[in-house]
Each structure stands twice: as structure tokens, then as C-alpha cells.
Design a protein around this motif. Sequence first.
Motif, PDB file in Angstrom:
ATOM      1  N   SER A  77       0.738  -1.089  -0.038  1.00  0.00           N
ATOM      2  CA  SER A  77      -0.068  -0.058  -0.161  1.00  0.00           C
ATOM      3  C   SER A  77       0.934   1.309   0.150  1.00  0.00           C
ATOM      4  O   SER A  77       1.487   1.718   1.228  1.00  0.00           O
ATOM      5  N   THR A  79       1.581   5.161  -2.039  1.00  0.00           N
ATOM      6  CA  THR A  79       0.886   6.418  -2.643  1.00  0.00           C
ATOM      7  C   THR A  79       1.221   6.575  -4.237  1.00  0.00           C
ATOM      8  O   THR A  79       0.425   7.407  -4.616  1.00  0.00           O
ATOM      9  N   ALA A  80       2.386   6.557  -4.639  1.00  0.00           N
ATOM     10  CA  ALA A  80       2.618   6.694  -6.009  1.00  0.00           C
ATOM     11  C   ALA A  80       2.743   5.512  -6.707  1.00  0.00           C
ATOM     12  O   ALA A  80       3.611   4.376  -6.683  1.00  0.00           O
ATOM     13  N   THR A  81       1.869   5.345  -7.742  1.00  0.00           N
ATOM     14  CA  THR A  81       1.904   4.057  -8.618  1.00  0.00           C
ATOM     15  C   THR A  81       2.382   4.015 -10.020  1.00  0.00           C
ATOM     16  O   THR A  81       2.427   5.170 -10.742  1.00  0.00           O
ATOM     17  N   LYS A 330       7.738   5.520  -1.261  1.00  0.00           N
ATOM     18  CA  LYS A 330       5.946   5.908  -1.583  1.00  0.00           C
ATOM     19  C   LYS A 330       5.837   5.027  -2.778  1.00  0.00           C
ATOM     20  O   LYS A 330       4.714   5.458  -3.263  1.00  0.00           O
ATOM     21  N   PRO A 378       5.258  13.362  -8.046  1.00  0.00           N
ATOM     22  CA  PRO A 378       4.501  15.011  -8.411  1.00  0.00           C
ATOM     23  C   PRO A 378       4.789  15.539  -9.613  1.00  0.00           C
ATOM     24  O   PRO A 378       3.717  16.162 -10.392  1.00  0.00           O
ATOM     25  N   THR A 381       3.077  13.524 -12.356  1.00  0.00           N
ATOM     26  CA  THR A 381       1.500  13.828 -12.256  1.00  0.00           C
ATOM     27  C   THR A 381       1.079  14.935 -12.691  1.00  0.00           C
ATOM     28  O   THR A 381       0.255  15.129 -13.551  1.00  0.00           O
ATOM     29  N   ASP A 394      -8.533   6.570  -8.218  1.00  0.00           N
ATOM     30  CA  ASP A 394      -7.975   5.840  -6.847  1.00  0.00           C
ATOM     31  C   ASP A 394      -6.522   6.009  -6.591  1.00  0.00           C
ATOM     32  O   ASP A 394      -6.021   5.320  -5.426  1.00  0.00           O
ATOM     33  N   VAL A 395      -5.851   6.844  -7.645  1.00  0.00           N
ATOM     34  CA  VAL A 395      -4.506   7.045  -7.365  1.00  0.00           C
ATOM     35  C   VAL A 395      -4.151   8.247  -7.235  1.00  0.00           C
ATOM     36  O   VAL A 395      -4.546   9.316  -7.691  1.00  0.00           O
ATOM     37  N   GLN A 396      -3.263   8.532  -6.110  1.00  0.00           N
ATOM     38  CA  GLN A 396      -2.957   9.802  -5.424  1.00  0.00           C
ATOM     39  C   GLN A 396      -1.966  10.376  -6.291  1.00  0.00           C
ATOM     40  O   GLN A 396      -2.072  11.720  -6.863  1.00  0.00           O
ATOM     41  N   GLN A 397      -0.937   9.502  -6.787  1.00  0.00           N
ATOM     42  CA  GLN A 397       0.160  10.105  -7.633  1.00  0.00           C
ATOM     43  C   GLN A 397       0.561   9.032  -8.477  1.00  0.00           C
ATOM     44  O   GLN A 397       0.523   7.929  -8.495  1.00  0.00           O
TER      45      GLN A 397
END
Length: 420
Positions: A77, A79-81, A330, A378, A381, A394-397
Motif C-alpha cells: 500500500s 501512494t505513487a503508482t 512511496k 509529483p 503527475t 483511486d491513485v494519488q500520484q
Amino acid sequence: METIFNFFKYIIDLGVSVMMPIIITLLGIIFGKKISVSFKAGLTVGIGFIGINVMAGVMMNAITPVTEALVERYNFSLTATDIGWGIGSSIAWGTPVVPFVFIAIIATNILMIMFNLTKTMDVDIWNFWQPMFIASALYLTTGNMILAVLSAVINMAIIFKLADWTQKDVEEVLGLEGISLPALQTTGWAVLGYPMNWLLDRIPGINKINWSTENVQKRLGIFGEPMMMGLIIGVLLSAVAGMPISEILTTGVTLAASLVLIPRMVSLLMDGLIVISEAAQEFMSKRFEGREIYIGLDAALGIGHPFVLSLGLLMIPITLILAFILPGNKVLPLADLTALPFYMIFAILPSKGNLFRGIITGIFIATITLYVAGFAAPIMTNIAADIGYQVPGDVQQITSLAVGTQWYSWIVYYVLSLFG
């Protein structure tokens, strides 16, 4: 300017299997070969690339469900996929810097050859996306097109020199005669791979360990052959991922086929490239006495060697474990896990195929890649948002291991951004 860019973009959009035969044919004619000989060489290269891409696609289609199952089963889990190099390259080719960077790279290569600053003639146009991505990031950050273009010039000048420096090992170990690999995400790691090999060579005990292809085959017999190594790696990875028996067996056989057929496709491609390589040498020797020219091509040629492919596959679970245990990481590795063989060529090439040293160096490469990809998340993104790419809800970055492997180009990015 726009007309020139649109022409090149049209050629590039045809795909590497069409683009490379056109380039190779034109090069053959320029270097004084008959049209028929040049066309046959170009077509052979195109067929070779199709074969490599087909087998690489088959391999990636087999291994992608395994990596997804590993991620799901062990509850990663982050945050950056990692959305993969394919989308990363598409983003790079879609920004305003493209025409300026494209021409600057070609001009840099020509000038460096003319002034004997490089021996590499880079025809790997598709992978221009790598310096383009950093240039796009710099332009997004500073709004300064000059700095963006300068970053590409610096990054490619460095990689041309590294490609020259490593060419003899590429030829001797991988069997790619007259070929160099001017790719940021591949040859950039030579800066780490060779010092690591030098260091390991001076550690008592460690310097005696040699898991070479020949030693493995000698000790394991039939189980040390490439096809058996592919079968074993595929079966073990999919079993650890908890996949059904049928998928475990299918994955094993598919990877076994990949380790056998990809090298044969590389051999076919080389049949066409040798014609152009020899013609280039003759052309240069007539005009620049004593000069040698290497043809700069995609690192896909390098993954054809069994020990490179084996290391890349072994690094999949290792990279996933690193993503979970590294403090501050991340990045969730996903799409680009299947591209790890590209990034691991210079983890194992300096030791001439010692898998033990390759794994140790590969761990350092994977660690740096994860942190750099996290730093880039970032920025990637924001670039994606600027060109209209829709980030999944559902992806933050988003990020890419491929972008992370372009490690030294981010140093150039950081330094130049100070002037923006």
C-alpha cells in the motif's frame, strides 16, 4: 520547424518495426551500399524487432498477472503508482518541448561525431523520450525552454560518452558487434555497475563467488540451461504469488520460451545491423582515417542474453520487497517490473555475467530507482495533467520505474532548475 517535427513524428508513430527499417535503409544508402542490400538489411532489422517485441510482449503478458498477484497477496500500500514506461513516454512525446529537444539531440550527436567527441551514432530515435521527459519536467518547473533544451543536450552528451566507454563489453559479453546502447535508463547505470564490480572484486571471499552462466550450467546440468532457468524462475514466482497450478505451469513454460527465443530474435536483427555497421566503418575510414563508428540502438538488444533476462526476472520479487521495507519509499512498483531486464544490463555486464554480483548491484539500482521515482512522482503527475492525461481516481500520484532509472538526468534537472 513544425513541418520537420510532423515528418519525424509520423515516422516514429509507425512503430519501431517500421521506423527502424526506414532508418537502416537510408543509412545503408548514405554509406554507399546498394539500395537492394540496404533494403534487405533494413527489412531484416524490422523482422528482428518484431520478433523481439512479440516475445517480449508474450513474456510481459505472462509475468504481469504474477506481479499483480504478488502486490495483492502481500498487501503493498503505497501512494505513487508505477504506471509504466509506455505511458511515461507518451507523456514525454506530448509536451511543447518535443520539436526543440528532438532537433537539439540530433545536432548534439552530429557535432560530437564531427569533432571526434563520440563514436556513437544514435539511431534509437524512439528512446529520445527519456531526455524529453526531463526537459518537459524542467520546462514545467521553470517555464524556460532554453534550460529544457540544455538539459537534453547535457544528458545525451553524457550518455553518448558512456555508450562509447561500455561498447567493448557490450560487444564482447553480449555479442553485439559494432553496437552501443545510448539509453539513459540502461547505460546510465554503468556509473554504478563498474565501481560496484571493482569493489566486490576486492572483498575476500566475495570475490571468489562466481554464479556465471557457464558455472551454473556446469553445476546444475540441464537445470542450468536458459530454458530450464526460465521455467524454474517462472514457476517459483507464480507459486509464491499463490496462482493456480495451470497458471504456474503456463508462466514457467512461457518464460522458458522467452529465454530461448529472444536471443534468437536478437541474432536475426544483428544479421541486418552488421551490414550497416560495416558500411559505416568503411564510410568513416575513407573520410576520417582511423575513426570508428558504433551504431546506437535500443537496449532491447541487451536483454536477449540469458543472464540479463534471468537477473531481471529475479529482481521482480526483490524490488517488491524493497518497496515495502525501504524507509520513506512511496512508490508501488507495478507496470515497469516487467521492464527490469532493461535496467539491469549494467548490474551484471561489468562482471561478465556473474549473477551473484548482478543481484547485489541490482539491489542498489532498484533502491535508487524507487527513491528517484518517488521524487519524480509529483512532477510526472503534473505533466500528465497538463497534457490531459486522466489520472485514475483511486491513485494519488503516478510515476514510473523507467523515469526513476534515469537517475543522473534528475541531477541535471535539479541543478538547471536553480537557474530558472
